[in-house]
Design an enzyme around this catalytic site. Structure first.
Site, mmCIF file in Angstrom:
data_model
loop_
_atom_site.group_PDB
_atom_site.id
_atom_site.type_symbol
_atom_site.label_atom_id
_atom_site.label_comp_id
_atom_site.label_asym_id
_atom_site.label_seq_id
_atom_site.Cartn_x
_atom_site.Cartn_y
_atom_site.Cartn_z
ATOM 1 N N GLU A 1 0.859 -1.188 0.000
ATOM 2 C CA GLU A 1 0.000 0.000 0.000
ATOM 3 C C GLU A 1 0.887 1.226 0.000
ATOM 4 O OE1 GLU A 1 -2.453 0.329 3.444
ATOM 5 O OE2 GLU A 1 -3.099 -1.742 3.322
ATOM 6 N N GLU B 1 -5.442 8.627 10.955
ATOM 7 C CA GLU B 1 -4.066 8.230 11.281
ATOM 8 C C GLU B 1 -3.642 8.681 12.673
ATOM 9 O OE1 GLU B 1 -3.316 6.393 8.911
ATOM 10 O OE2 GLU B 1 -4.317 7.283 7.187
#
Lengths: 294, 421
Positions: free
Chosen positions: A45, A56
């Site tokens: 990824e 995040e």
């Protein structure tokens, strides 16, 4: 079977790695991706940085800031992917606004014209078209739940890309059914509530989630908090088909003097751990969880 | 997809969106909580289940001080040669309209059985309102606030602490409102099972834009009744400042069906409307006037963004308007022509601040001062009967105003040099 599904099924148990593209530069990312590929990553990824990464934790936030400070753009990102020749298929992970705005520079700003013209509606197809052109196999969008995914899904179908959905610890009942019926590539199983980031242990929620998903015959990969070979072993032993590792790799990018070498070694450690999880020997190296634990 | 699935999807869409704006662009982990909130919104707010709305109104009267007055501004009416009325939200408990939403949501969280409140704050007004509401309703409360904002809004930090709230500094990026929202969403993604996120404006995923609007709509509902009593008719125009847009939608909502009433959303023009593409910086917060469609913080709406889709740093002398997004319903009302977007710069807002203070004895918030600056610039276009929402009081802004006034030669300012001696 898509490239992504094949990469997981054929290399079972699969190692999926994440890096933020452009951290600290796109040239470095190229070398790091190649190192992970050599080290045994089965699927890679690449994060296309967005300024407001709400899913995040601190590690990937910092990586994204470094990438943006280095001037990483979608155009540069796609060029990097175009140049990469990895054995592992590549996916892009980014936030929905980056996909919406891609290639939309022709749209006039309201301030440039009188009497508010109907704005050209943002179109996700340009991004998907370019992603397919440079050889990406799939897309993951952390702020795009299944309910809002129809336009992107249609574009991905048209170009043969997988749109990977996340299954959270809170995903249950009807929503779980809906998402599992739309799985494309693999189900991204979020190991715990909260944001991304390396943790010291494997959460109980991982075992619960994998148990909930065991009836579905789709590849399942677990991410959020995985940092060591022992975690990989435990997760595979609990029934996952793959493990996803991001923040632990970004720590290497940020801190190591020889990131490419260390990334390759880390990938090897994680892959070995995952394999250990399939033959039962993983139990010797970790504190196996009580099966009955709530 | 079966027919019933398709119908279900379409039905959900029409509820979650305003034209092409709105929606629910949040991480999967938050979707169940967002859907739980949709359910609670429908039951308690729309259908008054368990007398929720009755209790809300009662508490807004007793604790909040509603209704707030609609006052004729005698000197402004004379100055502009037309009837100017001020909706005095500055007189609400806490000194701004923010309590309408904060109390509504904290009460809703209680009805939903949540155990903890989190909220973001920019200037600190929403944070203080949430801290007050949480203290009033005995809910533990944590507020996320950018480090930059903490430094420039210290009195509000003390107020929150005094009401028993924790204040968590956010250091990412420019350390202002946008980063505070990011961090609150991250907390919520971790604690979603027990915690309610009291979002501070008509932004975020559905149902927040409607929920917040409905709690704020009391401003326009009262003003509409009050102006009919006082002037015997509806106004020609209604003016409110717009950042995220909660006082704007709150003021406008009751007037939207009244086609003859013009609605003006006044944004912060900052120092310039030109965008600095190279540095990804907008020296303004004029999202409705200059923004383009995209997704931020859970909703499709107009945004200040680069061509690539990176969100820009915005700027305004008024911290409460300093945001790169805006409520999706306002974006829609602007596109359909129902709401006219306008903007005035820092200087016009500062003059508006001084003028109202000096002429009417009301010190307005710098946010509200933008609406007053627009009144000065464009009163000729507003008709004979005008309502302006004074969304908050300006005590919190005195230091900023002194500092900014000293730098400039403002026509409406008093001599402030004496304060420096």
């Amino acid at each position: 079977m898509s490239d992504i599904e094949a990469a997981i099924r054929d290399n079972h148990p699969a190692l999926i790695t994440y890096l933020t593209a452009g951290d600290p530069s796109l040239e470095d990312t190229k070398a790091y991706v190649e190192a992970l590929d050599r080290g045994g990553a089965d699927l890679i990824e690449l994060g296309l940085p967005f300024s407001e990464p709400i899913a995040e934790g601190p590690t990937i936030q910092a990586a994204i800031n470094r990438a943006l400070d280095a001037g990483t753009t979608p155009a540069g990102f796609f060029e990097l992917v175009d140049e990469l020749e990895t054995e592992a298929p590549l996916l892009v992970m980014t936030y929905y606004n980056m996909i919406l705005q891609y290639g939309d520079s022709e749209a006039p700003r309201a301030s440039e014209s009188d009497a508010a013209p109907p704005q050209s509606k943002p179109d996700v197809r340009l991004f998907v078209e370019r992603a397919a052109e440079v050889g990406l196999s799939g897309i993951i969008v952390p702020d795009l739940p299944a309910e809002e995914s129809e336009p992107l899904r249609a574009a991905c179908d048209e170009h043969g890309l997988d749109l990977v959905f996340i299954v959270a610890p809170t995903t249950e009942g009807e929503r779980l059914e809906t998402i599992m019926s739309q799985v494309s590539g693999f189900a991204y199983v979020q190991a715990r509530l909260g944001t991304t980031g390396a943790r010291a242990d494997v959460s109980n929620a991982t075992h619960d989630s994998l148990a909930r998903l065991s009836a579905y015959d789709v590849p399942k990969a677990v991410g959020f908090g995985v940092s060591k070979g022992d975690h990989a072993a435990e997760i595979i032993e609990a029934g996952a088909d793959g493990v996803i590792v991001g923040s632990a790799l970004i720590d290497i990018v940020a801190e190591s003097d020889t990131p490419a070498i260390d990334l390759e070694a880390k990938a090897e450690e994680l892959k070995r751990g995952a394999i250990r999880g399939t033959d039962g020997t993983g139990e010797d190296e970790i504190d196996a969880p009580e099966p009955e634990q709530p | 997809m079966s027919k019933s699935d398709h119908e279900h999807h379409r039905e959900r869409d029409s509820e979650a969106t305003f034209g092409e704006y709105g929606g629910q662009y949040v991480p999967e982990a938050l979707m169940p909580a967002v859907q739980e909130l949709e359910d609670a919104y429908e039951r308690y707010v729309l259908n008054n289940e368990d007398g929720f709305m009755d209790e809300f109104r009662e508490r807004m009267a007793d604790f909040g001080g509603r209704p707030t007055p609609l006052q004729r501004a005698d000197r402004l009416s004379e100055r502009y040669d037309r009837e100017i009325y001020l909706k005095r939200e500055d007189l609400l408990h806490g000194g701004a309209h923010k309590l309408n939403n904060a109390l509504g949501q904290v009460l809703l969280a209680k009805y939903m059985g949540k155990e903890r409140i989190i909220a973001e704050t920019g200037a600190g007004q929403h944070g203080t309102a949430t801290a007050m509401a949480a203290a009033h309703l005995e809910m533990p409360c944590e507020i996320y606030m950018g480090r930059t904002d903490i430094n420039r809004q210290r009195p509000n930090v003390y107020r929150m602490r005094m009401n028993g709230a924790e204040v968590n500094p956010v250091t990412a990026g420019s350390a202002t409102l946008k980063e505070a929202i990011n961090e609150t969403m991250r907390d919520w993604a971790t604690t979603v099972e027990t915690t309610h996120y009291v979002i501070g404006s008509v932004v975020g995923p559905h149902p927040f834009p409607k929920l917040v609007r409905d709690f704020q709509a009391v401003i326009g509902q009262e003003a509409r009744e009050q102006i009919r009593e006082r002037a015997g008719r509806l106004p020609d125009s209604v003016v409110a400042c717009a950042g995220g847009g909660s006082n704007t939608m709150g003021t406008f909502h009751a007037f939207v069906p009244d086609d003859a009433v013009d609605l003006y959303a006044v944004e912060a023009g900052g120092s310039s409307l030109e965008i600095d593409e190279e540095n990804a910086l907008a020296p303004n917060s004029a999202t409705l006037s200059t923004g383009t469609g995209g997704v931020l913080h859970g909703a499709m709406t107009k945004l200040l963004q680069s061509e690539d889709g990176q969100i820009m740093e915005s700027h305004s002398v008024s911290a409460g308007l300093d945001y790169a997004g805006v409520g999706p319903e306002l974006s829609h009302l602007v596109d359909t022509g129902r709401v006219t977007p306008a903007s005035v710069g820092d200087e016009a807002a500062l003059n508006g601040f001084h003028r109202l203070s000096n002429l009417e004895g009301i010190i307005p918030a710098l946010e509200s001062s933008h609406a007053l600056g627009y009144l000065e610039e464009s009163h000729d276009e507003l008709g004979d009967l005008v309502v302006v929402n004074v969304s908050g009081r300006g005590d919190k802004d005195l230091e900023t105003v002194l500092e900014e006034t000293e730098k400039r030669d403002l026509e409406a300012a008093p001599d402030v040099e004496v304060f420096g001696q």
